[in-house]
Design a protein around this motif. Structure first.
Motif, mmCIF file in Angstrom:
data_model
loop_
_atom_site.group_PDB
_atom_site.id
_atom_site.type_symbol
_atom_site.label_atom_id
_atom_site.label_comp_id
_atom_site.label_asym_id
_atom_site.label_seq_id
_atom_site.Cartn_x
_atom_site.Cartn_y
_atom_site.Cartn_z
ATOM 1 N N LYS A 169 20.757 31.385 -11.212
ATOM 2 C CA LYS A 169 21.797 31.613 -12.209
ATOM 3 C C LYS A 169 21.515 32.909 -12.946
ATOM 4 O O LYS A 169 20.364 33.219 -13.258
ATOM 5 N N LEU A 170 22.572 33.663 -13.239
ATOM 6 C CA LEU A 170 22.433 34.920 -13.970
ATOM 7 C C LEU A 170 22.955 34.770 -15.394
ATOM 8 O O LEU A 170 23.784 33.913 -15.683
ATOM 9 N N GLN A 171 22.435 35.603 -16.279
ATOM 10 C CA GLN A 171 22.925 35.676 -17.647
ATOM 11 C C GLN A 171 23.008 37.147 -18.038
ATOM 12 O O GLN A 171 22.361 37.991 -17.422
ATOM 13 N N TYR A 172 23.808 37.434 -19.044
ATOM 14 C CA TYR A 172 23.926 38.823 -19.465
ATOM 15 C C TYR A 172 23.278 39.026 -20.821
ATOM 16 O O TYR A 172 23.118 38.091 -21.605
ATOM 17 N N THR A 173 22.890 40.254 -21.072
ATOM 18 C CA THR A 173 22.258 40.595 -22.337
ATOM 19 C C THR A 173 22.825 41.910 -22.859
ATOM 20 O O THR A 173 23.219 42.770 -22.084
ATOM 21 N N LYS A 174 22.849 42.036 -24.166
ATOM 22 C CA LYS A 174 23.291 43.274 -24.800
ATOM 23 C C LYS A 174 22.103 44.131 -25.222
ATOM 24 O O LYS A 174 22.275 45.228 -25.764
ATOM 25 N N ASN A 175 20.903 43.641 -24.972
ATOM 26 C CA ASN A 175 19.694 44.310 -25.458
ATOM 27 C C ASN A 175 18.862 44.959 -24.356
ATOM 28 O O ASN A 175 17.716 45.355 -24.598
ATOM 29 N N GLY A 176 19.418 45.076 -23.169
ATOM 30 C CA GLY A 176 18.683 45.690 -22.066
ATOM 31 C C GLY A 176 18.011 44.637 -21.209
ATOM 32 O O GLY A 176 17.137 43.904 -21.697
ATOM 33 N N THR A 231 15.613 42.702 -18.937
ATOM 34 C CA THR A 231 14.172 42.789 -18.692
ATOM 35 C C THR A 231 13.706 41.733 -17.691
ATOM 36 O O THR A 231 12.602 41.820 -17.174
ATOM 37 N N GLN A 232 14.564 40.742 -17.416
ATOM 38 C CA GLN A 232 14.221 39.662 -16.501
ATOM 39 C C GLN A 232 15.070 39.751 -15.241
ATOM 40 O O GLN A 232 16.164 40.319 -15.249
ATOM 41 N N ASP A 233 14.577 39.142 -14.156
ATOM 42 C CA ASP A 233 15.316 39.174 -12.891
ATOM 43 C C ASP A 233 16.679 38.506 -12.998
ATOM 44 O O ASP A 233 17.607 38.858 -12.263
ATOM 45 N N ASP A 234 16.789 37.525 -13.880
ATOM 46 C CA ASP A 234 18.045 36.784 -13.991
ATOM 47 C C ASP A 234 18.996 37.378 -15.032
ATOM 48 O O ASP A 234 19.968 36.741 -15.419
ATOM 49 N N GLU A 235 18.730 38.601 -15.468
ATOM 50 C CA GLU A 235 19.556 39.234 -16.483
ATOM 51 C C GLU A 235 20.305 40.452 -15.935
ATOM 52 O O GLU A 235 19.789 41.178 -15.083
ATOM 53 N N ILE A 236 21.511 40.657 -16.453
ATOM 54 C CA ILE A 236 22.246 41.893 -16.198
ATOM 55 C C ILE A 236 22.690 42.457 -17.542
ATOM 56 O O ILE A 236 22.815 41.714 -18.523
ATOM 57 N N ASN A 237 22.918 43.740 -17.585
ATOM 58 C CA ASN A 237 23.370 44.379 -18.823
ATOM 59 C C ASN A 237 24.867 44.172 -19.013
ATOM 60 O O ASN A 237 25.655 44.390 -18.090
ATOM 61 N N ALA A 238 25.240 43.767 -20.221
ATOM 62 C CA ALA A 238 26.651 43.579 -20.534
ATOM 63 C C ALA A 238 27.369 44.920 -20.561
ATOM 64 O O ALA A 238 26.765 45.962 -20.837
ATOM 65 N N ILE A 239 28.660 44.888 -20.269
ATOM 66 C CA ILE A 239 29.486 46.082 -20.374
ATOM 67 C C ILE A 239 29.720 46.355 -21.850
ATOM 68 O O ILE A 239 30.167 45.472 -22.588
ATOM 69 N N ASN A 272 29.927 34.506 -14.952
ATOM 70 C CA ASN A 272 30.247 33.129 -14.582
ATOM 71 C C ASN A 272 30.840 33.060 -13.187
ATOM 72 O O ASN A 272 30.598 32.096 -12.443
ATOM 73 N N GLY A 273 31.616 34.069 -12.815
ATOM 74 C CA GLY A 273 32.185 34.105 -11.468
ATOM 75 C C GLY A 273 31.108 34.198 -10.405
ATOM 76 O O GLY A 273 31.143 33.483 -9.398
ATOM 77 N N VAL A 274 30.140 35.072 -10.627
ATOM 78 C CA VAL A 274 29.032 35.214 -9.672
ATOM 79 C C VAL A 274 28.206 33.928 -9.633
ATOM 80 O O VAL A 274 27.810 33.469 -8.554
ATOM 81 N N ASN A 275 27.965 33.334 -10.781
ATOM 82 C CA ASN A 275 27.219 32.078 -10.816
ATOM 83 C C ASN A 275 27.960 30.976 -10.066
ATOM 84 O O ASN A 275 27.340 30.125 -9.415
ATOM 85 N N ALA A 276 29.292 30.989 -10.155
ATOM 86 C CA ALA A 276 30.091 30.021 -9.414
ATOM 87 C C ALA A 276 29.928 30.239 -7.905
ATOM 88 O O ALA A 276 29.839 29.283 -7.135
ATOM 89 N N GLY A 277 29.884 31.511 -7.501
ATOM 90 C CA GLY A 277 29.664 31.821 -6.097
ATOM 91 C C GLY A 277 28.292 31.353 -5.621
ATOM 92 O O GLY A 277 28.156 30.830 -4.508
ATOM 93 N N LEU A 278 27.291 31.515 -6.458
ATOM 94 C CA LEU A 278 25.946 31.033 -6.120
ATOM 95 C C LEU A 278 25.932 29.513 -6.016
ATOM 96 O O LEU A 278 25.231 28.939 -5.172
ATOM 97 N N CYS A 279 26.693 28.879 -6.874
ATOM 98 C CA CYS A 279 26.833 27.426 -6.831
ATOM 99 C C CYS A 279 27.453 26.988 -5.506
ATOM 100 O O CYS A 279 26.979 26.054 -4.854
ATOM 101 N N ALA A 280 28.509 27.687 -5.086
ATOM 102 C CA ALA A 280 29.165 27.382 -3.818
ATOM 103 C C ALA A 280 28.214 27.630 -2.647
ATOM 104 O O ALA A 280 28.221 26.878 -1.656
ATOM 105 N N PHE A 281 27.385 28.656 -2.761
ATOM 106 C CA PHE A 281 26.402 28.947 -1.719
ATOM 107 C C PHE A 281 25.439 27.774 -1.559
ATOM 108 O O PHE A 281 25.109 27.371 -0.434
ATOM 109 N N ARG A 282 25.001 27.198 -2.670
ATOM 110 C CA ARG A 282 24.074 26.067 -2.599
ATOM 111 C C ARG A 282 24.745 24.861 -1.941
ATOM 112 O O ARG A 282 24.095 24.092 -1.227
ATOM 113 N N VAL A 283 26.041 24.703 -2.172
ATOM 114 C CA VAL A 283 26.779 23.630 -1.504
ATOM 115 C C VAL A 283 26.777 23.863 0.002
ATOM 116 O O VAL A 283 26.524 22.940 0.786
#
Length: 205
Positions: free
Chosen positions: A159-166, A168-176, A188-199
C-alpha cells in the motif's frame, strides 16, 4: 387562443422529436469510432506500463471475479475506485509477466480519473499511464507528468501513502503541490490496483 396553444405544443413536440432523432443518429455514427479510439488508447497505455510484454491477454471479468475484486476493494476501503479491465501481460513464450489494470478513481477534483497500471508477478509496480483526467491546470493536471508518475515505478509495497514533507520511505510518494485531492485520488487508485493484483495472484484466472 386555444388553437395557438395547441399549435405551439405540436410545434415543440415536433422539434423535440426531430432533435431526438438527430442526436440518436449522431450517437450511432460516432459510437464505434469512439469505442475504437478508447480501445487503442488502452492498448497503448498497457504497452507503456509493461514495455517488456510481447502480448496482452484479456482476463475474463465474469461475475465471480468482478464480485471478488469489488468485495476486496470495499473491504480495504476503496469504495470510490473500480477496476474496468484486467490484462495478463505475457512474454514471447506465453508466460505471464504480471498484470495490467484499467483503474477508475472517482475522487478526483474534476471527476473520474482513468489510468492504467502494470504490476509484475512479484508485486513490483511498473508505473502508471493516464487515460483520462480533468483536473485543474497547473495543479491537479500535474498528475499526468513524469515528475509525479515516475514516483510509482519500481515500488514493491502492499500500500502507498502520500506525504507533503518529502518522501523518505518506500511506501511514500510526494504529494502534488496544491493538489492534495488529486494526489489522494491517484494514490487510492493505485492502491486499488494493487488490491486487484493480490486477488489475481490469489486465484489466477
Amino acid at each position: 387562443m386555444k388553437n395557438k396553444i395547441i399549435k405551439d405544443a405540436l410545434a415543440l413536440t415536433l422539434i423535440t422529436l426531430v432533435a431526438g432523432v438527430a442526436l440518436g443518429g449522431v450517437y450511432e455514427i460516432t459510437k464505434d469510432p469512439i469505442a475504437k479510439q478508447e480501445a487503442q488508447a488502452k492498448a497503448e497505455a498497457y504497452e507503456q506500463v509493461f514495455t517488456d510484454a510481447a502480448a496482452f491477454e484479456a482476463v475474463e471479468m465474469d461475475d465471480t471475479l468482478t464480485k471478488t475484486i469489488r468485495d476486496q476493494l470495499d473491504q480495504e476501503g476503496y469504495k470510490a475506485q473500480s477496476i474496468e479491465e484486467v490484462m495478463r501481460a505475457e512474454d514471447q513464450s506465453g508466460e505471464t509477466l504480471g498484470y495490467a489494470f484499467a483503474v477508475v478513481t472517482s475522487e478526483g477534483y474534476g471527476g473520474d480519473i482513468r489510468f492504467s497500471m502494470g504490476v509484475q508477478n512479484d508485486g513490483t509496480l511498473n508505473g502508471i499511464s493516464i487515460l483520462s483526467i480533468g483536473e485543474t491546470a497547473g495543479l491537479g493536471m500535474n498528475a499526468d507528468t513524469p515528475a509525479f508518475k515516475d514516483q510509482f515505478v519500481g515500488k514493491q509495497v502492499e500500500k502507498l501513502q502520500y506525504t507533503k514533507n518529502g518522501a523518505t520511505q518506500d511506501d511514500e510518494i510526494n504529494a502534488i503541490s496544491g493538489a492534495t485531492v488529486t494526489t489522494n485520488a491517484m494514490t487510492n487508485g493505485v492502491n486499488a490496483g494493487l488490491c486487484a493484483f493480490r486477488v489475481m495472484e490469489g486465484g489466477d484466472q
